[in-house]
Design an enzyme around this catalytic site. Structure first.
Site, PDB file in Angstrom:
ATOM      1  N   LYS A   1       0.879  -1.185   0.000  1.00  0.00           N
ATOM      2  CA  LYS A   1       0.000   0.000   0.000  1.00  0.00           C
ATOM      3  C   LYS A   1       0.903   1.216   0.000  1.00  0.00           C
ATOM      4  CE  LYS A   1      -3.205   1.720   3.684  1.00  0.00           C
ATOM      5  NZ  LYS A   1      -3.304   3.054   3.268  1.00  0.00           N
TER       6      LYS A   1
HETATM    7  P1  FBP Z   1      -6.615   7.129   4.548  1.00  0.00           P
HETATM    8  O1  FBP Z   1      -7.287   6.545   3.343  1.00  0.00           O
HETATM    9  O2  FBP Z   1      -7.592   7.791   5.464  1.00  0.00           O
HETATM   10  O3  FBP Z   1      -5.462   8.023   4.147  1.00  0.00           O
HETATM   11  O4  FBP Z   1      -6.032   5.915   5.378  1.00  0.00           O
HETATM   12  C1  FBP Z   1      -4.921   5.191   4.955  1.00  0.00           C
HETATM   13  C2  FBP Z   1      -3.911   5.122   6.075  1.00  0.00           C
HETATM   14  O5  FBP Z   1      -2.766   4.412   5.697  1.00  0.00           O
HETATM   15  C3  FBP Z   1      -4.477   4.522   7.358  1.00  0.00           C
HETATM   16  O6  FBP Z   1      -4.393   3.131   7.364  1.00  0.00           O
HETATM   17  C4  FBP Z   1      -3.642   5.184   8.392  1.00  0.00           C
HETATM   18  O7  FBP Z   1      -4.307   5.343   9.590  1.00  0.00           O
HETATM   19  C5  FBP Z   1      -3.361   6.520   7.800  1.00  0.00           C
HETATM   20  O8  FBP Z   1      -3.507   6.430   6.402  1.00  0.00           O
HETATM   21  C6  FBP Z   1      -1.969   6.981   8.127  1.00  0.00           C
HETATM   22  O9  FBP Z   1      -1.721   8.170   7.443  1.00  0.00           O
HETATM   23  P2  FBP Z   1      -0.425   9.017   7.711  1.00  0.00           P
HETATM   24  O10 FBP Z   1       0.606   8.076   8.263  1.00  0.00           O
HETATM   25  O11 FBP Z   1      -0.035   9.573   6.385  1.00  0.00           O
HETATM   26  O12 FBP Z   1      -0.833  10.051   8.675  1.00  0.00           O
END
Ligand code: FBP
Length: 262
Positions: free
Chosen positions: A177
């Site tokens: 991801k």
């Molecule tokens: P979103 O689709 O809301 O961006 O979520 C994806 C994700 O990877 C979540 O699993 C995680 O909580 C968040 O983004 C972490 O985002 P970051 O580390 O960029 O703050």
């Protein structure tokens, strides 16, 4: 990666992972746009939508809610996570073991790797242990491959994202991801670097329906194998509507215009 290890969390070789680890990673602020989503049951209900191939949650939420949804939801056990209160170099605590995730019925594990962080070596070693234990339990492995840290200027630069995707392959993830690198071509290059490891696009902060669907459609056209999304679904007033549209775009080859009419 192992062929078909991610079968329980994909549909026709593609994934729509609903991410709900925000209560750890960002805290209550992420539930403010749609306050009822602070209740995990609301999001487990959303995860029963046909479009959703897996729900990613932390240990406490899985323990409390997954048993009631085990027949209808594929569980992606997000093993590590750190709160936004942490001010140090990017790092992520391993909060549950693969064995315990398997006991709870998880279909796959999720693990964040901050390549480029001063903690990368330790995190990669923790990932090794988790990845090999997941193989013992026939569980798929999803890497949140997020390069970041003091030395990194731009965490969505196409070269950085291609490297992030490649780390997924090199370290044994079935799905990597990654943040969206800005164009279908750039995510296509990341997918090429990842070889058999599927690259899925991370949702990011909430945008409007058309902009979001166009980005997702472009990523799929470019070579991504789906999406892992949190805020762009659960922060919407009508999250089911966007799941209907995402299902059409990701699994049914619908155009964005067609998906918006659903
Ligand atoms: P979103 O689709 O809301 O961006 O979520 C994806 C994700 O990877 C979540 O699993 C995680 O909580 C968040 O983004 C972490 O985002 P970051 O580390 O960029 O703050």
């Amino acid at each position: 990666m192992l062929p078909d290890a991610d079968a329980a969390i994909t549909r026709d070789g593609k994934a729509l992972i609903l991410a709900y680890d925000h209560g750890i990673e960002h805290g209550p602020v992420d539930f403010e746009p749609n306050p009822e989503t602070a209740d995990p049951e609301r999001v487990f209900d959303l995860a029963t939508h046909d479009a959703v191939t897996a729900l990613a949650v932390g240990k406490g939420v899985a323990e409390a809610y997954y048993p009631s949804y085990a027949d209808d939801v594929s569980l992606l056990a997000k093993l590590n996570g750190t709160s936004n209160l942490w001010m140090g170099e990017p790092d992520s605590a391993v909060n549950w073991s693969v064995e315990y995730a398997a006991e709870l019925g998880a279909d796959a594990i999720g693990f964040t790797l901050y390549g480029g962080s001063n903690n990368e070596v330790e995190m990669a070693e923790e990932f090794r242990d988790a990845q090999e234990a997941a193989r013992d339990h026939d569980m798929g492995v999803v890497m949140w491959s997020y390069p970041r840290g003091q030395g990194l200027k731009n965490d969505t630069d196409p070269g950085t994202i291609a490297y992030a995707a490649r780390l997924g392959l090199e370290l044994g993830a079935d799905i990597a991801k990654v943040k969206y690198p800005g164009s279908p071509e750039a995510i296509g290059e990341a997918a090429r670097m990842a070889g058999p490891t599927k690259v899925v696009m991370s949702g990011g902060s909430k945008t409007d329906d058309r902009a979001f669907l166009e980005t997702v459609a472009g990523a799929i056209d470019g070579g991504a194998k789906g999406l892992a999304v949190g805020r762009n679904v659960f922060q919407r007033e009508n999250p089911k509507e966007i799941l209907d549209a995402l299902e059409a775009v990701i699994f049914e080859e619908a155009s964005v215009d067609e998906a918006l009419k659903l």
